[in-house]
Write a protein that holds these residues in place. Structure first.
Motif, mmCIF file in Angstrom:
data_model
loop_
_atom_site.group_PDB
_atom_site.id
_atom_site.type_symbol
_atom_site.label_atom_id
_atom_site.label_comp_id
_atom_site.label_asym_id
_atom_site.label_seq_id
_atom_site.Cartn_x
_atom_site.Cartn_y
_atom_site.Cartn_z
ATOM 1 N N MET A 198 2.518 -2.437 -6.459
ATOM 2 C CA MET A 198 1.011 -2.687 -6.660
ATOM 3 C C MET A 198 0.737 -2.755 -8.055
ATOM 4 S SD MET A 198 -0.781 -3.148 -3.931
ATOM 5 C CE MET A 198 -2.618 -2.443 -3.958
ATOM 6 N N GLU A 199 1.405 -1.869 -8.993
ATOM 7 C CA GLU A 199 1.038 -1.814 -10.410
ATOM 8 C C GLU A 199 1.787 -3.014 -11.071
ATOM 9 O OE1 GLU A 199 1.848 0.959 -14.312
ATOM 10 O OE2 GLU A 199 2.096 1.772 -12.273
ATOM 11 N N LEU A 200 2.940 -3.475 -10.643
ATOM 12 C CA LEU A 200 3.560 -4.427 -11.304
ATOM 13 C C LEU A 200 2.929 -5.716 -10.928
ATOM 14 C CD1 LEU A 200 7.207 -3.696 -10.352
ATOM 15 C CD2 LEU A 200 6.180 -3.973 -12.313
ATOM 16 N N LEU A 201 2.238 -5.863 -9.705
ATOM 17 C CA LEU A 201 1.437 -7.141 -9.305
ATOM 18 C C LEU A 201 0.052 -7.269 -10.407
ATOM 19 C CD1 LEU A 201 1.372 -7.038 -5.566
ATOM 20 C CD2 LEU A 201 2.567 -8.650 -7.002
ATOM 21 N N ARG A 202 -0.295 -6.064 -10.975
ATOM 22 C CA ARG A 202 -1.499 -6.007 -11.563
ATOM 23 C C ARG A 202 -1.157 -6.070 -13.345
ATOM 24 N NH1 ARG A 202 -2.359 -1.270 -8.630
ATOM 25 N NH2 ARG A 202 -2.213 -0.196 -10.348
ATOM 26 N N GLY A 203 0.536 -6.465 -13.518
ATOM 27 C CA GLY A 203 0.509 -6.567 -14.748
ATOM 28 C C GLY A 203 0.096 -7.823 -15.544
ATOM 29 N N ASP A 204 0.637 -8.432 -16.717
ATOM 30 C CA ASP A 204 0.074 -9.223 -17.445
ATOM 31 C C ASP A 204 0.101 -10.556 -16.713
ATOM 32 O OD1 ASP A 204 -0.094 -11.276 -19.351
ATOM 33 O OD2 ASP A 204 1.706 -10.787 -20.607
ATOM 34 N N PRO A 205 -1.172 -11.420 -16.643
ATOM 35 C CA PRO A 205 -1.297 -12.525 -16.028
ATOM 36 C C PRO A 205 -0.392 -13.788 -16.175
ATOM 37 C CG PRO A 205 -3.489 -11.539 -16.439
ATOM 38 C CD PRO A 205 -2.389 -10.767 -17.240
ATOM 39 N N ALA A 206 -0.126 -13.729 -17.666
ATOM 40 C CA ALA A 206 0.936 -14.633 -18.129
ATOM 41 C C ALA A 206 2.125 -14.449 -17.777
ATOM 42 C CB ALA A 206 0.697 -14.713 -19.710
ATOM 43 N N ASP A 207 2.565 -13.271 -17.419
ATOM 44 C CA ASP A 207 4.188 -13.114 -16.936
ATOM 45 C C ASP A 207 3.999 -13.132 -15.154
ATOM 46 O OD1 ASP A 207 6.698 -12.289 -16.894
ATOM 47 O OD2 ASP A 207 6.248 -9.975 -17.439
ATOM 48 N N ARG A 208 4.624 -14.269 -14.848
ATOM 49 C CA ARG A 208 4.903 -14.429 -13.459
ATOM 50 C C ARG A 208 6.154 -13.827 -13.049
ATOM 51 N NH1 ARG A 208 3.648 -20.381 -11.428
ATOM 52 N NH2 ARG A 208 5.186 -19.224 -9.898
ATOM 53 N N ALA B 289 0.701 -1.094 -0.071
ATOM 54 C CA ALA B 289 0.006 0.024 -0.176
ATOM 55 C C ALA B 289 0.863 1.198 -0.045
ATOM 56 C CB ALA B 289 -1.054 0.046 1.163
ATOM 57 N N GLU B 290 2.231 1.180 0.549
ATOM 58 C CA GLU B 290 2.983 2.218 0.564
ATOM 59 C C GLU B 290 3.826 2.414 -0.912
ATOM 60 O OE1 GLU B 290 5.616 1.725 4.182
ATOM 61 O OE2 GLU B 290 3.866 3.177 5.244
ATOM 62 N N LEU C 279 -1.713 -11.843 -3.072
ATOM 63 C CA LEU C 279 -1.266 -10.607 -2.987
ATOM 64 C C LEU C 279 -1.832 -9.931 -4.617
ATOM 65 C CD1 LEU C 279 2.184 -10.384 -1.158
ATOM 66 C CD2 LEU C 279 -0.076 -9.457 -0.464
ATOM 67 N N ARG C 280 -1.747 -10.725 -5.484
ATOM 68 C CA ARG C 280 -1.949 -10.270 -6.833
ATOM 69 C C ARG C 280 -3.657 -9.867 -6.797
ATOM 70 N NH1 ARG C 280 0.408 -12.959 -12.334
ATOM 71 N NH2 ARG C 280 0.206 -10.955 -13.428
ATOM 72 N N ALA C 281 -4.425 -10.938 -6.350
ATOM 73 C CA ALA C 281 -5.609 -10.596 -6.305
ATOM 74 C C ALA C 281 -6.184 -9.227 -5.390
ATOM 75 C CB ALA C 281 -6.465 -11.848 -5.756
ATOM 76 N N ILE D 55 8.560 -9.884 -6.668
ATOM 77 C CA ILE D 55 8.097 -9.229 -5.478
ATOM 78 C C ILE D 55 7.783 -9.992 -4.250
ATOM 79 C CG2 ILE D 55 6.036 -7.985 -4.775
ATOM 80 C CD1 ILE D 55 5.627 -6.547 -7.533
ATOM 81 N N VAL D 56 7.418 -11.180 -4.413
ATOM 82 C CA VAL D 56 7.061 -12.044 -3.161
ATOM 83 C C VAL D 56 8.384 -12.430 -2.803
ATOM 84 C CG1 VAL D 56 6.241 -14.573 -2.693
ATOM 85 C CG2 VAL D 56 4.784 -13.070 -4.040
ATOM 86 N N GLU D 57 9.501 -12.977 -3.455
ATOM 87 C CA GLU D 57 10.766 -13.041 -2.911
ATOM 88 C C GLU D 57 11.314 -11.835 -2.065
ATOM 89 O OE1 GLU D 57 11.833 -16.055 -2.636
ATOM 90 O OE2 GLU D 57 10.150 -16.581 -3.679
#
Length: 435
Positions: free
Chosen positions: A283-293, A277-278, A389-391, A299-301
């Motif tokens: 947050m934008e990177l998490l909302r990127g192309d669903p096919a690109d993990r 949230a900070e 987190l992506r959702a 971010i998770v690591e």
């Protein structure tokens, strides 16, 4: 304040002297001396400044002398990896510091993190097949269902909600109960015990008491499935190994899964959401192309490294006189390994180790430990974090924490770091722009 501290020190010295006279038992300790608790304390999300100084000056340092033994703190990355990997030099058997005399089955101390081979090897052999990627793949639809169910509930309750209560805790709680195969009506019975398991504000007494309650519940859950095994992990182990594993052993295995897979993931989700949230870029990177993990995995690591909610590895004890980081450690000395300190070491993390960087190259962090005691559920935790987190970022991209950091109730003294409440506005940034 100085008077209070002096009284605490004198009382602590008296209790330690009495414990040494009567026999070592961590269950009897009502609080821990201040110098022992330093690696469990934080400034918000960061280690205390003392940790960086200690790591730079002495990556292996003597914390205190307790019960006639030197207690060592390992905060350097290389030294931590060395100690975690050396199964021949260190023991995880905490029994030498916890009296088992007269204890009921539920109160006996054990589990993967507190045992040595060959018992550890045998217990882990039963669990490992349940946490392969193939087995975990069947849980992915269930995790997605639980996550979206909780997001719907938050949206209905919003816009102002407590993210801990509505999302961070229910998601891993429901997942771990699904994995274990616990009946829905039983789940609430041990919901609050996860926090108590790691709370050290009352020394060892509160944590060991909570452990007895959860073990008792899970031993009974095993007994209830003996004649009619369910579809979860408990039922599966009964079907495959029920003739060789008694209720106490199976309950202990289930307890280890609960211990490692519920509270830790809940804290990661809460603090991860707070950090995201900070950081609008993350947050934008998490909302990127669903096919690109790759961006999500990165971010998770980084969240795992930066937050390191499991602050200390299970206590080790030197099996013999040895050297670590240039220090001479005597046989029987306890060795505390700061996973947080090691994960903030510039040697491993590179430049700005105390900064959360969503673009940082994945590191060989120690958030899940290392060596034979590395968390068996690491991949399940990663799966939960990626999905949840992506959702969350997709559903509430403008999520905003509504409390100042100084007003948040971070845990004061817990082996698993977390925050008790996280008040958020689900549409904060968007609503602020509209005003």
């Amino acid at each position: 304040m100085k008077v209070v501290d002096a009284i605490k020190q004198r009382v602590g010295k008296f209790l330690l002297e009495r414990t040494m006279r009567d026999g070592i038992d961590l269950r009897k300790m009502r609080f821990l001396p201040d110098n022992v608790t330093m690696p469990l304390k934080r400034d918000g999300l960061d280690p205390l400044p003392e940790m960086a100084k200690v790591r730079a000056d002495e990556p292996v340092t003597k914390l205190a002398t307790l019960f006639g033994k030197n207690i060592w703190l390992v905060s350097g990355y290389s030294e931590a990896r060395e100690a975690l990997a050396d199964r021949d030099a260190y023991s995880n058997d905490i029994g030498q510091f916890v009296s088992q005399d007269g204890r009921s089955d539920e109160e006996q101390i054990g589990g993967l993190g507190m045992t040595d081979p060959p018992l550890h090897t045998a217990l882990r052999r039963y669990l490992t097949p349940e946490f392969t990627m193939r087995r975990l793949a069947r849980l992915e639809p269930e995790i997605e269902r639980v996550v979206h169910e909780r997001l719907d509930a938050m949206e209905a309750a919003g816009p102002d909600v407590d993210l801990v209560k509505e999302f961070a805790f229910p998601v891993p709680f429901q997942v771990i109960c699904e994995l274990l195969g616990l009946p829905v009506e039983d789940r609430e019975r041990f919901f609050a015990l996860g926090v108590a398991r790691f709370d050290l504000t009352q020394g060892g007494s509160g944590a060991f008491g909570a452990a007895a309650h959860t073990r008792e519940f899970l031993i009974k859950a095993v007994a209830a499935q003996r004649d009619n095994p369910g579809d979860g992990l408990i039922g599966g182990l009964i079907k495959e190994h029920g003739d060789t594993l008694d209720d106490l052993t199976l309950g202990g295995i289930a307890d280890g899964v609960f211990l490692g897979g519920y509270e830790t993931s809940a804290s990661m989700l809460a603090l991860g959401a707070y950090l995201l949230a900070e950081n609008p870029e993350a947050m934008e990177l998490l909302r990127g192309d669903p096919a690109d993990r790759e961006p999500v995995d990165r971010i998770v690591e980084e969240l795992l490294r930066h937050l390191t909610v499991v602050q200390l590895a299970f206590l080790r004890f030197a099996k013999r006189d040895l050297e670590l980081g240039g220090k001479q450690i005597k046989e029987g000395d306890p060795v505390a390994i700061s996973l947080l300190g090691a994960n903030r070491d510039p040697e491993m993390a590179g430049a700005d180790p105390d900064t959360f960087d969503p673009h940082r190259e994945p590191t060989r962090h120690l958030a899940f430990g290392h060596g034979m005691h590395r968390c068996v559920g690491a991949e399940l935790a990663r799966m939960e974090l990626r999905i949840a987190l992506r959702a969350l970022a997709e559903r509430f991209p403008d999520l905003q924490v509504t409390a100042r950091r100084d007003d948040l109730d971070f845990r004061k003294l817990s082996a698993v770091y977390g925050v008790e409440e996280l008040p958020v506005d689900l549409y904060g940034a968007r609503r602020a722009a509209a005003v």
